[in-house]
Design a protein around this motif. Structure first.
Motif, PDB file in Angstrom:
ATOM      1  N   SER A 250       0.860  -1.193   0.000  1.00 31.19           N
ATOM      2  CA  SER A 250       0.000   0.000   0.000  1.00 31.19           C
ATOM      3  C   SER A 250       0.891   1.236   0.000  1.00 31.19           C
ATOM      4  CB  SER A 250      -0.893   0.009   1.247  1.00 31.19           C
ATOM      5  OG  SER A 250      -1.688  -1.154   1.297  1.00 31.19           O
ATOM      6  N   LEU A 251       0.543   2.246  -0.828  1.00 29.81           N
ATOM      7  CA  LEU A 251       1.379   3.438  -0.982  1.00 29.81           C
ATOM      8  C   LEU A 251       0.547   4.705  -0.810  1.00 29.81           C
ATOM      9  CD1 LEU A 251       2.643   1.533  -3.859  1.00 29.81           C
ATOM     10  CD2 LEU A 251       4.464   2.734  -2.660  1.00 29.81           C
ATOM     11  N   LEU A 252       1.155   5.673  -0.147  1.00 34.11           N
ATOM     12  CA  LEU A 252       0.495   6.952   0.129  1.00 34.11           C
ATOM     13  C   LEU A 252       1.473   8.079  -0.169  1.00 34.11           C
ATOM     14  CD1 LEU A 252      -2.185   8.105   1.440  1.00 34.11           C
ATOM     15  CD2 LEU A 252      -0.865   8.266   3.563  1.00 34.11           C
ATOM     16  N   LYS A 253       1.031   9.041  -1.018  1.00 35.50           N
ATOM     17  CA  LYS A 253       1.926  10.124  -1.393  1.00 35.50           C
ATOM     18  C   LYS A 253       2.200  11.029  -0.194  1.00 35.50           C
ATOM     19  CE  LYS A 253       2.761  13.582  -4.976  1.00 35.50           C
ATOM     20  NZ  LYS A 253       2.242  14.236  -6.191  1.00 35.50           N
ATOM     21  N   GLY A 254       3.495  11.370  -0.032  1.00 35.86           N
ATOM     22  CA  GLY A 254       3.898  12.174   1.106  1.00 35.86           C
ATOM     23  C   GLY A 254       4.529  13.486   0.719  1.00 35.86           C
ATOM     24  N   ASN A 255       5.581  13.864   1.450  1.00 32.76           N
ATOM     25  CA  ASN A 255       6.212  15.171   1.280  1.00 32.76           C
ATOM     26  C   ASN A 255       6.922  15.330  -0.056  1.00 32.76           C
ATOM     27  OD1 ASN A 255       5.611  16.059   3.994  1.00 32.76           O
ATOM     28  ND2 ASN A 255       7.167  14.588   4.672  1.00 32.76           N
ATOM     29  N   ILE A 256       6.968  16.579  -0.525  1.00 30.24           N
ATOM     30  CA  ILE A 256       7.761  16.951  -1.693  1.00 30.24           C
ATOM     31  C   ILE A 256       8.807  17.953  -1.233  1.00 30.24           C
ATOM     32  CG2 ILE A 256       7.765  17.983  -3.988  1.00 30.24           C
ATOM     33  CD1 ILE A 256       4.857  17.143  -4.283  1.00 30.24           C
ATOM     34  N   ASP A 257      10.061  17.596  -1.397  1.00 31.16           N
ATOM     35  CA  ASP A 257      11.160  18.472  -0.973  1.00 31.16           C
ATOM     36  C   ASP A 257      11.286  19.622  -1.969  1.00 31.16           C
ATOM     37  OD1 ASP A 257      13.780  19.630  -0.581  1.00 31.16           O
ATOM     38  OD2 ASP A 257      14.230  17.891   0.677  1.00 31.16           O
ATOM     39  N   SER A 258      11.067  20.826  -1.525  1.00 27.97           N
ATOM     40  CA  SER A 258      11.087  21.991  -2.423  1.00 27.97           C
ATOM     41  C   SER A 258      12.480  22.284  -2.951  1.00 27.97           C
ATOM     42  CB  SER A 258      10.541  23.226  -1.688  1.00 27.97           C
ATOM     43  OG  SER A 258      11.329  23.497  -0.521  1.00 27.97           O
ATOM     44  N   THR A 259      13.504  21.776  -2.281  1.00 26.02           N
ATOM     45  CA  THR A 259      14.893  22.030  -2.718  1.00 26.02           C
ATOM     46  C   THR A 259      15.348  21.012  -3.756  1.00 26.02           C
ATOM     47  OG1 THR A 259      15.426  22.982  -0.562  1.00 26.02           O
ATOM     48  CG2 THR A 259      17.278  22.304  -1.961  1.00 26.02           C
ATOM     49  N   GLN A 264       8.338  11.917  -1.444  1.00 31.05           N
ATOM     50  CA  GLN A 264       8.262  10.784  -0.526  1.00 31.05           C
ATOM     51  C   GLN A 264       6.925  10.058  -0.684  1.00 31.05           C
ATOM     52  OE1 GLN A 264       7.931  11.891   3.599  1.00 31.05           O
ATOM     53  NE2 GLN A 264       8.474   9.853   4.359  1.00 31.05           N
ATOM     54  N   TRP A 265       6.989   8.735  -0.729  1.00 30.87           N
ATOM     55  CA  TRP A 265       5.783   7.901  -0.700  1.00 30.87           C
ATOM     56  C   TRP A 265       5.923   6.934   0.474  1.00 30.87           C
ATOM     57  CZ3 TRP A 265       1.515   7.411  -4.203  1.00 30.87           C
ATOM     58  CH2 TRP A 265       1.534   8.315  -5.269  1.00 30.87           C
ATOM     59  N   TYR A 266       4.944   6.957   1.365  1.00 30.60           N
ATOM     60  CA  TYR A 266       4.920   5.983   2.445  1.00 30.60           C
ATOM     61  C   TYR A 266       4.468   4.623   1.877  1.00 30.60           C
ATOM     62  CZ  TYR A 266       4.798  10.190   5.391  1.00 30.60           C
ATOM     63  OH  TYR A 266       5.064  11.395   5.991  1.00 30.60           O
ATOM     64  N   TYR A 267       5.042   3.542   2.400  1.00 29.79           N
ATOM     65  CA  TYR A 267       4.582   2.225   1.969  1.00 29.79           C
ATOM     66  C   TYR A 267       4.384   1.312   3.175  1.00 29.79           C
ATOM     67  CZ  TYR A 267       9.190   0.044   2.705  1.00 29.79           C
ATOM     68  OH  TYR A 267      10.345  -0.434   3.268  1.00 29.79           O
ATOM     69  N   GLU A 268       3.449   0.397   3.040  1.00 29.39           N
ATOM     70  CA  GLU A 268       3.246  -0.688   3.993  1.00 29.39           C
ATOM     71  C   GLU A 268       3.099  -1.987   3.203  1.00 29.39           C
ATOM     72  OE1 GLU A 268       0.011  -0.156   6.717  1.00 29.39           O
ATOM     73  OE2 GLU A 268       0.357   2.010   6.900  1.00 29.39           O
ATOM     74  N   TYR A 294      11.589   7.180  -2.116  1.00 25.53           N
ATOM     75  CA  TYR A 294      11.821   8.538  -2.608  1.00 25.53           C
ATOM     76  C   TYR A 294      12.075   8.507  -4.110  1.00 25.53           C
ATOM     77  CZ  TYR A 294      12.225   9.935   2.275  1.00 25.53           C
ATOM     78  OH  TYR A 294      11.958  10.167   3.607  1.00 25.53           O
ATOM     79  N   PHE A 295      11.460   9.470  -4.798  1.00 21.13           N
ATOM     80  CA  PHE A 295      11.601   9.595  -6.246  1.00 21.13           C
ATOM     81  C   PHE A 295      12.184  10.959  -6.566  1.00 21.13           C
ATOM     82  CE2 PHE A 295       8.297   6.540  -5.445  1.00 21.13           C
ATOM     83  CZ  PHE A 295       8.506   5.549  -6.386  1.00 21.13           C
ATOM     84  N   ASP A 296      13.121  10.984  -7.531  1.00 18.10           N
ATOM     85  CA  ASP A 296      13.740  12.258  -7.896  1.00 18.10           C
ATOM     86  C   ASP A 296      12.821  13.050  -8.813  1.00 18.10           C
ATOM     87  OD1 ASP A 296      14.007  11.238 -10.482  1.00 18.10           O
ATOM     88  OD2 ASP A 296      16.114  10.698 -10.211  1.00 18.10           O
ATOM     89  N   ALA A 297      13.302  14.216  -9.256  1.00 18.97           N
ATOM     90  CA  ALA A 297      12.481  15.116 -10.069  1.00 18.97           C
ATOM     91  C   ALA A 297      12.146  14.525 -11.429  1.00 18.97           C
ATOM     92  CB  ALA A 297      13.200  16.454 -10.243  1.00 18.97           C
ATOM     93  N   ASN A 298      12.886  13.485 -11.845  1.00 22.45           N
ATOM     94  CA  ASN A 298      12.621  12.825 -13.128  1.00 22.45           C
ATOM     95  C   ASN A 298      11.717  11.606 -12.960  1.00 22.45           C
ATOM     96  OD1 ASN A 298      14.290  14.559 -14.712  1.00 22.45           O
ATOM     97  ND2 ASN A 298      16.095  13.463 -13.936  1.00 22.45           N
ATOM     98  N   GLY A 299      11.271  11.356 -11.734  1.00 23.12           N
ATOM     99  CA  GLY A 299      10.363  10.241 -11.493  1.00 23.12           C
ATOM    100  C   GLY A 299      11.038   8.915 -11.267  1.00 23.12           C
ATOM    101  N   ASN A 300      12.387   8.921 -11.098  1.00 23.06           N
ATOM    102  CA  ASN A 300      13.121   7.677 -10.886  1.00 23.06           C
ATOM    103  C   ASN A 300      13.244   7.362  -9.399  1.00 23.06           C
ATOM    104  OD1 ASN A 300      13.697   7.328 -13.693  1.00 23.06           O
ATOM    105  ND2 ASN A 300      15.285   8.911 -13.500  1.00 23.06           N
ATOM    106  N   LEU A 301      13.142   6.098  -9.059  1.00 29.61           N
ATOM    107  CA  LEU A 301      13.261   5.656  -7.676  1.00 29.61           C
ATOM    108  C   LEU A 301      14.688   5.844  -7.182  1.00 29.61           C
ATOM    109  CD1 LEU A 301      12.023   4.167  -5.203  1.00 29.61           C
ATOM    110  CD2 LEU A 301      12.739   2.032  -6.293  1.00 29.61           C
ATOM    111  N   TYR A 308      17.623   7.832   2.723  1.00 26.66           N
ATOM    112  CA  TYR A 308      16.874   7.006   3.673  1.00 26.66           C
ATOM    113  C   TYR A 308      17.550   6.994   5.049  1.00 26.66           C
ATOM    114  CZ  TYR A 308      14.775   5.359  -0.684  1.00 26.66           C
ATOM    115  OH  TYR A 308      14.131   5.287  -1.900  1.00 26.66           O
ATOM    116  N   GLY A 309      18.240   8.057   5.346  1.00 22.89           N
ATOM    117  CA  GLY A 309      18.887   8.136   6.649  1.00 22.89           C
ATOM    118  C   GLY A 309      20.120   7.270   6.766  1.00 22.89           C
TER     119      GLY A 309
END
Length: 498
Positions: A250-259, A264-268, A294-301, A308-309
């Protein structure tokens, strides 16, 4: 005496032509035998060492049989059973026993591809010989060898849906729509970016208070529980007993880093048949793993650990583990376990981003969709067909679209295939003249390809054989005349004394 040598020549001619008659007769008898190779008879003269310019002593003739195993027969369509033809050089490797090749079994070679299944599902031809090949392991990997016959095993095409095998790999290709609106569970007020990441789900993840009221794994629109995911990816997997379970990401769209522009997509990862434990207590969430992608600005994982810390999540680093059912009643530690009523052993599942590397997921501006998903282990669909490719791969096709590699047919080649020794059943065995065999994958290294639903015709030409039959009969009659003429001359010699 020359008369005696003449009679002896006639006798050798009778024997040689009798041999020629036998080969012609056998060729005609096998004119419809699948994969039969015509045998030819040639003649070689015998020269007596006592001959000189003043007298001649005839030596006679001897016949020599030659096989034509290198001659390709015509491949004709045949859809009965598992009919197979070899287009090119090479022989099917067969055994006279259904078990694995051992010192008590005979390894033989044939072009007769009239294979069908016996009562146990083994492929056996009309000569009663079992087709040999390299079997695939549970992951579909095949180990081949040019010389080690111990790696060969009879090819079996039955009971394929009933062999339990735990799933170890799940591979999928999917896309998450980059235009997906951020859920209120992450951002309660879409018009207020200062509240971004302060929704119910985001708070629960941040504060480690995720429970049945907020988890995606417990979402139910009718019971009004849990958080509705923005996307789900589901697959059927098998436990160690061959039982089917559904595993869902299951995936839920999360934060977008403005910089950086990274999203971010949460997953379970969850399954209703799993007990998830926190501190040794069932939390009722059925979760196998949770985290973020996390996906970059080009949509790549992103697979950069720094995103990821410093440590990649389990879904990207090789997968996760589901513990045995025996631990579900009283989980010993944090983790996921099969429910106690499942009764299965523990297993590890790779989601395809780690060691297998076959999965891919993107985030671009197109529909959220799962393009493909496959899982190894027990196949739950019904077996609809077994296909054999030109490279000899034997593949099971299931009605749910899944496929499973079963084995690969081996072909044997020889330095001198015409030197093989024939045995009953339209097969051959190795001889000193043929040289040792070399096992090859079809369509490689000079070996021919496998043509399914075809049979190789006999190389016998009836017209040619009947022509040879006539000339052989005439030669035999002439040889008999030599014997009778020499006998008459000897009678004349004996009558001088009288």
């Amino acid at each position: 005496m020359s008369i005696n040598s003449a009679m002896q020549s006639g006798v050798t001619a009778l024997a040689a032509n009798a041999t020629a008659l036998a080969t012609i007769s056998n060729n005609i008898a096998n004119s419809n035998t699948t994969g039969y190779k015509r045998v030819t008879t040639s003649f070689t003269d015998l020269v007596s060492g006592t001959s000189n310019k003043h007298s001649y002593t005839s030596g006679g003739v001897v016949s020599v049989n030659r096989q034509t195993n290198t001659t390709q027969g015509e491949l004709n369509s045949d859809t009965s059973g598992y009919s197979l033809g070899v287009n090119g050089q090479g022989f099917f490797v067969v055994s006279d026993q259904a078990g694995t090749v051992s010192s008590s079994s005979s390894l033989l070679f044939t072009r007769d591809g009239t294979f069908s299944t016996d009562t146990e599902g083994n492929l056996v031809n009309s000569g009663g010989f079992y087709l040999q090949g390299w079997p695939a392991d549970s992951t579909g990997t095949i180990t081949t060898s040019a010389t080690d016959a111990n790696l060969l095993a009879p090819i079996n095409v039955s009971d394929l849906a009933n062999k339990p095998a735990a799933t170890t790999n799940v591979n999928f290709k999917a896309n998450l729509n980059s235009k997906t609106t951020v859920s209120t569970a992450v951002n309660p007020d879409p018009n207020d970016s200062t509240t971004f990441g302060t929704g119910t789900y985001a708070d629960a993840i941040t504060n480690s208070t995720l429970d049945a009221t907020t988890a995606m794994s417990t979402y139910s629109s009718t019971a009004n529980t849990g958080t509705k995911p923005d996307a789900t990816i589901s697959a059927s997997i098998s436990d160690s007993l061959g039982q089917e379970h559904t595993i869902t990401i299951s995936l839920l769209k999360g934060n977008i880093d403005s910089t950086t522009g990274k999203t971010q997509w949460y997953y379970e990862v969850s399954s209703p048949d799993v007990t998830s434990s926190v501190g040794g207590t069932d939390n009722g969430l059925h979760q196998i793993d949770i985290g973020s992608l996390y996906f970059d600005a080009n949509g790549n994982l992103s697979t950069d650990p720094t995103d990821y810390g410093g440590t990649l999540p389990a879904i990207l680093s090789g997968g996760f583990t589901i513990g045995a059912s025996a631990d579900a009643a009283a989980p010993p530690a944090d983790g996921a376990y099969w429910n106690s009523n499942v009764g299965a052993a523990g297993q590890s599942i790779d989601m395809g981003f780690g060691t297998s590397g076959l999965s891919s997921i993107t985030q671009v501006a197109s529909d959220t969709t799962t393009k493909s998903i496959t899982a190894d282990g027990t196949e739950f669909g019904s077996l609809s067909n077994v296909e054999i490719g030109k490279d000899g791969l034997v593949t099971a096709i299931y009605n749910n679209g899944h496929t499973k590699t079963l084995a690969q047919i081996a072909l044997a080649t020889f330095l001198n295939p015409n030197g093989l020794t024939g045995v009953s059943g339209n097969a051959y065995k190795v001889s000193t003249d043929s040289g040792a065999y070399s096992l090859k994958v079809p369509s490689t290294n000079g070996a021919g390809s496998i043509d399914a639903d075809t049979l190789e015709a006999s190389t016998v030409d009836i017209a040619q054989e009947f022509t040879g039959l006539i000339t052989t009969q005439r030669a035999y009659s002439a040889a008999s005349k030599i014997v009778t003429t020499a006998d008459d001359m000897l009678q004349e010699l004996l009558s001088i004394k009288r």
